[in-house]
Design a protein around this motif. Structure first.
Motif, mmCIF file in Angstrom:
data_model
loop_
_atom_site.group_PDB
_atom_site.id
_atom_site.type_symbol
_atom_site.label_atom_id
_atom_site.label_comp_id
_atom_site.label_asym_id
_atom_site.label_seq_id
_atom_site.Cartn_x
_atom_site.Cartn_y
_atom_site.Cartn_z
ATOM 1 N N ASN A 76 0.824 -1.214 0.000
ATOM 2 C CA ASN A 76 0.000 0.000 0.000
ATOM 3 C C ASN A 76 0.857 1.263 0.000
ATOM 4 O O ASN A 76 0.391 2.327 -0.389
ATOM 5 N N LEU A 77 2.103 1.139 0.445
ATOM 6 C CA LEU A 77 3.051 2.253 0.404
ATOM 7 C C LEU A 77 3.803 2.309 -0.924
ATOM 8 O O LEU A 77 4.806 2.989 -1.048
ATOM 9 N N HIS A 78 3.315 1.560 -1.913
ATOM 10 C CA HIS A 78 3.899 1.486 -3.258
ATOM 11 C C HIS A 78 5.314 0.915 -3.235
ATOM 12 O O HIS A 78 6.200 1.369 -3.957
ATOM 13 N N LEU A 79 5.510 -0.085 -2.379
ATOM 14 C CA LEU A 79 6.768 -0.818 -2.331
ATOM 15 C C LEU A 79 6.524 -2.211 -2.886
ATOM 16 O O LEU A 79 5.580 -2.888 -2.483
ATOM 17 N N GLN A 134 11.347 -2.604 -3.083
ATOM 18 C CA GLN A 134 11.848 -1.573 -3.987
ATOM 19 C C GLN A 134 10.750 -0.547 -4.215
ATOM 20 O O GLN A 134 9.585 -0.897 -4.404
ATOM 21 N N GLU A 135 11.135 0.714 -4.187
ATOM 22 C CA GLU A 135 10.188 1.808 -4.384
ATOM 23 C C GLU A 135 9.890 1.995 -5.863
ATOM 24 O O GLU A 135 10.744 1.776 -6.710
ATOM 25 N N GLN A 194 6.547 -4.479 -13.868
ATOM 26 C CA GLN A 194 7.998 -4.516 -13.690
ATOM 27 C C GLN A 194 8.385 -5.558 -12.655
ATOM 28 O O GLN A 194 9.384 -6.250 -12.817
ATOM 29 N N ALA A 195 7.607 -5.678 -11.588
ATOM 30 C CA ALA A 195 7.906 -6.654 -10.558
ATOM 31 C C ALA A 195 7.777 -8.067 -11.097
ATOM 32 O O ALA A 195 8.587 -8.946 -10.789
ATOM 33 N N ILE A 196 6.765 -8.309 -11.942
ATOM 34 C CA ILE A 196 6.570 -9.640 -12.523
ATOM 35 C C ILE A 196 7.709 -9.954 -13.488
ATOM 36 O O ILE A 196 8.231 -11.063 -13.511
#
Length: 122
Positions: free
Chosen positions: A85-88, A110-111, A117-119
């Protein structure tokens, strides 16, 4: 090799590693931000007066979060959801039981990464 020799060598090795960490932190010292939060009532994960203990280190866009808290159903999911929820984006996480009722949780995030991108990074 006897136990005393093994312990002495391990102690020297750990001291060398600690020195190396200090050297690396000094090189990037201006980029590292540290935060230590103790006894956060807002995100309580147990009933102990000394827990949770939370440490966070930020280096550029990476965040290292270390949490020591009491074992409780759903606490891991709660923490990971809050970080997202903090976009991390969670890069790695590990949970170790410490004693009978405590947890040591280590999370690397990672911020500013999007879900796609994470996938792709996996």
């Amino acid at each position: 090799m006897d136990d005393t020799t093994i312990l002495d060598k391990a102690k020297i090795y750990v001291e060398n590693l600690q020195e190396r960490v200090k050297e690396l932190e000094q090189e990037d010292g201006s980029n590292i931000k540290r935060t230590k939060i103790v006894n956060s009532n807002e995100y309580n994960c147990g009933t102990s007066e000394n827990l949770p203990e939370v440490q966070a280190k930020v280096l550029q866009k990476e965040v290292l979060v270390i949490i020591h808290c009491e074992k409780q159903n759903g606490v891991i999911l709660k923490i990971l959801t809050h970080l997202q929820n903090l976009h991390l984006s969670i890069v790695n996480s590990s949970v170790l039981r410490f004693g009978k009722s405590n947890l040591d949780i280590t999370i690397v995030a990672q911020e500013g990464r999007t879900k796609s991108q994470a996938i792709q990074a996996r």
